[in-house]
Design a protein around this motif. Structure first.
Motif, PDB file in Angstrom:
ATOM      1  N   ALA A   1      -4.636  -4.236   5.279  1.00  0.00           N
ATOM      2  CA  ALA A   1      -4.930  -3.321   3.944  1.00  0.00           C
ATOM      3  C   ALA A   1      -6.169  -3.236   4.847  1.00  0.00           C
ATOM      4  O   ALA A   1      -6.720  -1.677   4.330  1.00  0.00           O
ATOM      5  CB  ALA A   1      -5.751  -4.533   2.796  1.00  0.00           C
ATOM      6  N   THR A  30       2.566   1.615  -3.319  1.00  0.00           N
ATOM      7  CA  THR A  30       1.204   2.011  -4.586  1.00  0.00           C
ATOM      8  C   THR A  30       1.082   3.879  -4.122  1.00  0.00           C
ATOM      9  O   THR A  30       1.391   4.243  -5.425  1.00  0.00           O
ATOM     10  CB  THR A  30       0.036   1.939  -3.779  1.00  0.00           C
ATOM     11  N   ARG A  31       0.179   3.705  -3.466  1.00  0.00           N
ATOM     12  CA  ARG A  31       0.847   5.566  -2.911  1.00  0.00           C
ATOM     13  C   ARG A  31       1.958   6.389  -3.039  1.00  0.00           C
ATOM     14  O   ARG A  31       1.352   7.009  -4.516  1.00  0.00           O
ATOM     15  CB  ARG A  31       0.955   5.665  -1.186  1.00  0.00           C
ATOM     16  N   GLY A  68       1.417  -8.577  -2.879  1.00  0.00           N
ATOM     17  CA  GLY A  68       1.139  -8.287  -1.714  1.00  0.00           C
ATOM     18  C   GLY A  68       1.372  -8.767  -0.684  1.00  0.00           C
ATOM     19  O   GLY A  68       1.836  -8.196   0.399  1.00  0.00           O
ATOM     20  N   ASP A  81       0.674  -1.293   0.119  1.00  0.00           N
ATOM     21  CA  ASP A  81       0.542  -0.186  -0.081  1.00  0.00           C
ATOM     22  C   ASP A  81       0.711   0.923  -0.562  1.00  0.00           C
ATOM     23  O   ASP A  81       0.500   2.017  -0.461  1.00  0.00           O
ATOM     24  CB  ASP A  81      -0.892  -0.073   0.984  1.00  0.00           C
ATOM     25  N   SER A 139      -4.668   5.430  -3.447  1.00  0.00           N
ATOM     26  CA  SER A 139      -4.154   3.691  -2.971  1.00  0.00           C
ATOM     27  C   SER A 139      -5.438   3.176  -1.773  1.00  0.00           C
ATOM     28  O   SER A 139      -5.083   2.337  -2.047  1.00  0.00           O
ATOM     29  CB  SER A 139      -3.079   3.619  -2.903  1.00  0.00           C
ATOM     30  N   ASN A 161      -5.170   0.250   6.567  1.00  0.00           N
ATOM     31  CA  ASN A 161      -4.612   1.510   6.165  1.00  0.00           C
ATOM     32  C   ASN A 161      -5.876   2.519   5.581  1.00  0.00           C
ATOM     33  O   ASN A 161      -5.588   3.500   5.512  1.00  0.00           O
ATOM     34  CB  ASN A 161      -3.429   0.720   4.842  1.00  0.00           C
ATOM     35  N   SER A 162      -6.548   1.551   4.835  1.00  0.00           N
ATOM     36  CA  SER A 162      -7.717   2.583   4.009  1.00  0.00           C
ATOM     37  C   SER A 162      -8.633   3.147   5.093  1.00  0.00           C
ATOM     38  O   SER A 162      -8.845   4.310   4.831  1.00  0.00           O
ATOM     39  CB  SER A 162      -8.709   1.292   3.671  1.00  0.00           C
ATOM     40  N   THR A 168      -7.215   0.200  -4.192  1.00  0.00           N
ATOM     41  CA  THR A 168      -6.217  -0.526  -4.523  1.00  0.00           C
ATOM     42  C   THR A 168      -6.020  -1.393  -2.883  1.00  0.00           C
ATOM     43  O   THR A 168      -6.200  -2.532  -2.780  1.00  0.00           O
ATOM     44  CB  THR A 168      -4.626  -0.507  -5.113  1.00  0.00           C
ATOM     45  N   SER A 169      -6.015  -0.697  -2.070  1.00  0.00           N
ATOM     46  CA  SER A 169      -5.829  -1.500  -0.436  1.00  0.00           C
ATOM     47  C   SER A 169      -7.147  -1.875  -0.720  1.00  0.00           C
ATOM     48  O   SER A 169      -7.404  -3.375  -0.032  1.00  0.00           O
ATOM     49  CB  SER A 169      -6.152  -0.678   0.627  1.00  0.00           C
TER      50      SER A 169
END
Length: 549
Positions: free
Chosen positions: A342, A107-108, A238, A104, A117, A345-346, A120-121
């Protein structure tokens, strides 16, 4: 291996659970893994990461492709998918190990932006509970055969048994994976070697099998359909990265073992994965005449059939159940762990609130249990074929940004950035490439552009992402990667060997010591602030302003 607790604590005002204040428990959910925590050797990290690919789904995937399209098409599809996964996984694995950040965070800074991102997370989180459900279903089949448990109860057991193991993150997982891998390898490879050596006719039957669709030779549409299913596993990188971020610093002394570990545990996971898929085709063809097509795709029946040829009857089912249970535990602790990272994070970025990773361990497991109770195993290939389009678009976009935009075009900053305030909220390079690639490929998958093009949806996802990512970087001149080029701290971000600096500073918000890459200057105070406090700052008072135009 004992690793000392870093003793770091995120801000008490932002954590709603006691567990959230223990960074060892949280395993650096929202930030890079500091050098003080990374005390494992490269090969211990690699072994732990490879232990997470012990899943049985590969056998089912290979069996399904083989029974539908024949051995030749299945093996070609497996090879095509493996090459794509290896090539795209290499740069991502390198960045994770070199800069000690998860996918993640990579990706950012690789074309998506701080909030871009999040999309995608969520996709990656869905990957983890889809495959948790798949592995849990396989284990439930084993428990039903071996212990007589009804499937619904087996689903519950397979879900609940991983919770104690996954709570404590890397410490517990490293021990589990290292100690269970030898037994798992013996039980998986032993039956295959026995069948091939004692009954060479099984090899001829395997190689000559043409599938339920009939026909001889290699058919492009069949290969691409099969490769699409295999490519649904592309997001597995991942989960590998969630371990690889704990690699020690790369030095002249450990250079060879460091690279070996990164390649083996990063893109190299697909070599073992492809072998398992090929074994799945072999066992499916072997079991087909004995148990029928329904059982031929179920790993528990594949291995009971193989074990029955080489050992006493009373030992067959117990050993098959042991293999399935070990495999399920090894992969599903990883699925639950990575999924919780994940989701956390989101959620934290969107809400500015950090509830603790344990909340999302339970949420991820609930999603997986609902899928299992809905009998997702019966429509496995349809789920994976659809999911593959999103996963391919995402991974190819990130890999292309690293390989082409960072190193060839030099439009994307070479050192990854993940901190709030340093990145734009959304970078059109990655977001537009991903949305276009996944959207068009999904349309192809659902026959929107005709039946003839449907098998080419995974190819479309990869090609569109590969082409659009550098094109958009050129069109935007790379201006949406960094909101500002300096974080306000004079000390260098990397040390003399190119590793993240281990210099520590106190965050003025939570009053704890953090390493240099995890911090930025605070515009409203004479001090620095850590990345978690930046993520949970609801007023934006600690976030650096954009650089002057």
């Amino acid at each position: 291996m004992t690793v000392p607790d870093s003793g770091r604590r995120p801000p008490q005002t932002e954590a709603s659970a006691d567990g959230a204040v223990n960074e060892t428990l949280e395993d650096y959910t929202l930030r890079f893994a500091p050098r003080s925590y990374r005390r494992w050797t490269p090969m211990v990290v690699a072994t732990t990461a490879l232990g997470g690919i012990a899943y049985m789904a590969d056998f089912s995937i290979g069996a399904g492709i083989g029974l539908a399209h024949g051995t030749a098409n299945a093996l070609t599809a497996i090879l095509v998918a493996a090459v794509v996964i290896f090539v795209t996984g290499f740069p991502i694995a390198y960045y994770a190990a070199r800069y000690n950040i998860d996918l993640d965070l990579i990706t950012r800074g690789s074309g998506f932006g701080y909030y871009g991102s999040v999309l995608t997370s969520v996709i990656f989180a869905s990957f983890t509970f889809i495959f948790f459900a798949l592995e849990g279903s396989i284990m439930a089949q084993g428990l039903k055969l071996g212990l007589g448990l009804p499937l619904w109860l087996g689903y519950v057991v397979s879900t609940c048994m991983v919770i104690p193991l996954v709570i404590y993150g890397m410490k517990a997982l490293s021990k589990l994976q290292v100690w269970t891998t030898p037994l798992w390898l013996l039980l998986m490879v032993g039956p295959l070697l026995y069948l091939v050596s004692t009954d060479p006719g099984t090899v001829h039957t395997f190689l000559s099998y043409t599938g339920s669709h009939g026909g001889s030779g290699i058919d492009a549409a069949s290969v691409l359909l099969g490769a699409g299913v295999c490519l649904s596993l592309i997001a597995q990188i991942g989960e590998q990265v969630d371990y690889l971020r704990f690699m020690p610093p790369k030095t002249e002394q450990n250079r060879r073992t460091w690279w070996t570990a990164v390649v083996l545990a990063g893109p190299g996971w697909v070599v073992l994965g492809a072998l398992k898929q090929a074994i799945g085709v072999f066992l499916a063809v072997y079991i087909l005449a004995k148990a029928g097509p329904a059982s031929a795709t179920e790993p528990i029946h594949q291995f009971t059939g193989a074990f029955a040829a080489m050992m006493p009857t009373w030992l067959v089912i117990p050993l098959a159940v042991v293999l399935v249970v070990i495999s399920q535990i090894k992969i599903n602790v990883t699925n639950a762990y990575s999924g919780s990272l994940a989701w956390t994070n989101s959620f934290t970025r969107v809400t500015k609130h950090y509830p603790g990773r344990l909340v999302f361990v339970l949420a991820n497991l609930t999603c997986a249990l609902l899928l299992m109770e809905g009998d997702m195993f019966s429509f496995l290939n349809n789920i994976l074929g659809f999911y593959a389009n999103c996963a391919i678009a995402w991974i190819v976009t990130v890999a292309t940004d690293i390989m082409v935009n960072k190193y060839l075009l030099k439009l994307s900053p070479q050192a990854p950035e993940f901190r709030r305030g340093m990145l734009y909220a959304v970078n059109p390079v990655g977001v537009v490439s991903f949305v276009a690639a996944s959207g068009l490929s999904i349309a192809l998958y659902f026959h929107a552009l005709g039946d003839a093009l449907q098998p080419y949806s995974p190819v479309a996802a990869a090609l569109i992402a590969f082409v659009l990512t550098p094109v958009l970087a050129v069109l935007t001149k790379g201006r949406f990667y960094l909101r500002r080029t300096t974080d306000g701290i004079d000390a260098p971000l990397l040390d003399a060997q190119g590793n993240p600096s281990s210099a520590t500073y106190a965050c003025h918000v939570c009053r704890q010591e953090f390493e240099r890459p995890d911090l930025a200057a605070c515009p409203s105070h004479d001090g620095v602030v850590c990345s978690l406090c930046l993520s949970t700052d609801r007023t934006g008072a600690h976030v650096l302003p954009a650089a002057p135009a």
